[in-house]
Design an enzyme around this catalytic site. Structure first.
Site, mmCIF file in Angstrom:
data_model
loop_
_atom_site.group_PDB
_atom_site.id
_atom_site.type_symbol
_atom_site.label_atom_id
_atom_site.label_comp_id
_atom_site.label_asym_id
_atom_site.label_seq_id
_atom_site.Cartn_x
_atom_site.Cartn_y
_atom_site.Cartn_z
ATOM 1 N N GLY A 46 6.319 48.106 100.197
ATOM 2 C CA GLY A 46 6.779 47.470 101.425
ATOM 3 C C GLY A 46 8.002 46.616 101.135
ATOM 4 O O GLY A 46 8.293 46.300 99.971
ATOM 5 N N GLN A 51 13.586 39.524 102.676
ATOM 6 C CA GLN A 51 13.685 39.621 101.208
ATOM 7 C C GLN A 51 15.058 40.104 100.733
ATOM 8 O O GLN A 51 15.380 39.992 99.562
ATOM 9 C CB GLN A 51 12.603 40.569 100.666
ATOM 10 C CG GLN A 51 11.191 40.037 100.840
ATOM 11 C CD GLN A 51 10.164 41.049 100.381
ATOM 12 O OE1 GLN A 51 9.801 41.957 101.135
ATOM 13 N NE2 GLN A 51 9.704 40.922 99.149
ATOM 14 N N CYS A 94 4.351 41.095 94.990
ATOM 15 C CA CYS A 94 5.507 40.887 95.876
ATOM 16 C C CYS A 94 6.776 41.084 95.061
ATOM 17 O O CYS A 94 6.897 40.531 93.965
ATOM 18 C CB CYS A 94 5.463 39.478 96.464
ATOM 19 S SG CYS A 94 6.811 39.150 97.615
ATOM 20 N N LEU A 95 7.703 41.860 95.607
ATOM 21 C CA LEU A 95 8.953 42.114 94.878
ATOM 22 C C LEU A 95 9.770 40.826 94.726
ATOM 23 O O LEU A 95 10.624 40.745 93.854
ATOM 24 C CB LEU A 95 9.770 43.193 95.612
ATOM 25 C CG LEU A 95 9.056 44.551 95.736
ATOM 26 C CD1 LEU A 95 9.848 45.488 96.642
ATOM 27 C CD2 LEU A 95 8.819 45.190 94.370
ATOM 28 N N HIS A 136 1.228 41.055 105.023
ATOM 29 C CA HIS A 136 2.084 40.456 103.995
ATOM 30 C C HIS A 136 3.562 40.502 104.433
ATOM 31 O O HIS A 136 4.287 39.504 104.316
ATOM 32 C CB HIS A 136 1.863 41.238 102.689
ATOM 33 C CG HIS A 136 2.717 40.838 101.537
ATOM 34 N ND1 HIS A 136 2.225 40.294 100.375
ATOM 35 C CD2 HIS A 136 4.063 40.942 101.330
ATOM 36 C CE1 HIS A 136 3.207 40.062 99.523
ATOM 37 N NE2 HIS A 136 4.348 40.458 100.079
ATOM 38 N N GLU A 137 3.995 41.645 104.961
ATOM 39 C CA GLU A 137 5.409 41.795 105.346
ATOM 40 C C GLU A 137 5.738 41.000 106.617
ATOM 41 O O GLU A 137 6.820 40.416 106.724
ATOM 42 C CB GLU A 137 5.771 43.273 105.551
ATOM 43 C CG GLU A 137 5.523 44.181 104.347
ATOM 44 C CD GLU A 137 6.160 43.701 103.059
ATOM 45 O OE1 GLU A 137 7.138 42.936 103.092
ATOM 46 O OE2 GLU A 137 5.652 44.075 101.988
ATOM 47 N N HIS A 140 6.415 37.557 105.711
ATOM 48 C CA HIS A 140 7.797 37.345 105.231
ATOM 49 C C HIS A 140 8.726 37.059 106.411
ATOM 50 O O HIS A 140 9.602 36.192 106.332
ATOM 51 C CB HIS A 140 8.317 38.601 104.516
ATOM 52 C CG HIS A 140 7.970 38.676 103.059
ATOM 53 N ND1 HIS A 140 8.291 37.692 102.149
ATOM 54 C CD2 HIS A 140 7.368 39.658 102.336
ATOM 55 C CE1 HIS A 140 7.882 38.055 100.935
ATOM 56 N NE2 HIS A 140 7.310 39.237 101.022
HETATM 57 O O1 K1U Z 1 7.547 42.467 98.144
HETATM 58 C C1 K1U Z 1 6.871 43.008 98.999
HETATM 59 O O2 K1U Z 1 6.642 42.434 100.057
HETATM 60 C C2 K1U Z 1 6.320 44.376 98.739
HETATM 61 C C3 K1U Z 1 4.940 44.364 98.121
HETATM 62 C C4 K1U Z 1 3.950 44.829 99.156
HETATM 63 C C5 K1U Z 1 2.519 44.529 98.891
HETATM 64 C C6 K1U Z 1 1.856 45.025 97.772
HETATM 65 C C7 K1U Z 1 0.517 44.767 97.583
HETATM 66 C C8 K1U Z 1 -0.169 44.013 98.511
HETATM 67 C C9 K1U Z 1 0.488 43.494 99.610
HETATM 68 C C10 K1U Z 1 1.832 43.754 99.799
HETATM 69 C C11 K1U Z 1 4.957 45.320 96.925
HETATM 70 O O3 K1U Z 1 5.133 46.472 97.068
HETATM 71 S S1 K1U Z 1 4.786 44.616 95.397
HETATM 72 C C12 K1U Z 1 4.568 45.994 94.302
HETATM 73 C C13 K1U Z 1 3.119 46.296 94.228
HETATM 74 O O4 K1U Z 1 2.354 45.367 94.121
HETATM 75 C C14 K1U Z 1 2.576 47.627 94.317
HETATM 76 C C15 K1U Z 1 3.349 48.728 94.074
HETATM 77 C C16 K1U Z 1 2.773 49.990 94.151
HETATM 78 C C17 K1U Z 1 1.436 50.136 94.445
HETATM 79 C C18 K1U Z 1 0.656 49.024 94.691
HETATM 80 C C19 K1U Z 1 1.221 47.763 94.607
HETATM 81 ZN ZN ZN Z 2 6.350 40.302 99.518
#
Ligand code: K1U
Ligand code: ZN
Length: 170
Positions: A46, A51, A94-95, A136-137, A140
């Site tokens: 996401g 961000q 979270c990225l 979560h998004e 943000h």
């Molecule tokens: O930064 C962000 O908002 C994106 C975030 C989204 C998210 C992941 C897990 C739970 C809630 C929201 C990410 O993508 S972080 C990367 C990550 O944790 C992930 C990547 C691939 C598969 C599963 C998790």
């Molecule tokens: Zn995030």
């Protein structure tokens, strides 16, 4: 298309509240395409416009990236219109907080309304990871981040580590 720089914490821009989009046009769609490219490049599931330093209420998701298959979905002006009483806990990442994870408890099921990539009004019922990721998004877009849900002590530890990493890079 372009890969946009992702803002990492701590940064005051992550606390800003995004503004509704009034027109879904090619200019917005180009930005959404850049957000998808940025999300895939960072290996996220996401990404919210906040961000990448943009204050439009736009987020992109692809929670279903198996065997290189892609299922990108864009959400413009997303609004949660119903949440379940039942809760779900997920170890969120979270990225903007690279390599930090924390358990966050949120409603298990939600219903949202939003505009899609073509500007059509849509409603969607989401559960499990889709519901978690959407909440979560949307947080943000409201200037809220997942560490706001954890204890101040754990949050300070994460922020201190990220600050230190930033100092080491500069
Ligand atoms: O930064 C962000 O908002 C994106 C975030 C989204 C998210 C992941 C897990 C739970 C809630 C929201 C990410 O993508 S972080 C990367 C990550 O944790 C992930 C990547 C691939 C598969 C599963 C998790
Ligand atoms: Zn995030």
């Amino acid at each position: 298309m372009a890969i946009l720089p992702i803002i990492t914490a701590p940064d005051p821009r992550l606390k800003l509240i995004a503004k509704p989009v009034d027109k879904v046009d090619d200019n917005l769609r180009r930005f959404i395409d850049d957000m998808f490219e940025t999300m895939y490049d960072a290996e996220g599931i996401g990404l919210a416009a906040t961000q990448v330093g943009d204050l439009r209420r736009v987020l992109v998701l692809d929670i279903d990236q198996k065997n290189n298959a892609r299922n990108p979905i864009a959400f413009i002006n997303p609004e949660i219109i119903w949440t379940s009483e039942e809760m779900n806990t997920y170890a969120e990442g979270c990225l903007s907080f690279p390599e930090h994870y924390a358990d966050v408890k949120r409603p298990k099921l939600i219903k949202i309304k939003f505009l899609d990539y073509d500007g059509n009004q849509q409603e969607l019922e989401a559960d499990e990871l889709l519901a978690t990721c959407l909440q979560h998004e949307i947080d943000h877009l409201n200037g809220k981040v997942f560490v706001d849900y954890i204890s101040p002590v754990k949050r300070d530890i994460i922020i201190r580590k990220l600050k230190k990493e930033k100092r080491n890079i500069l």
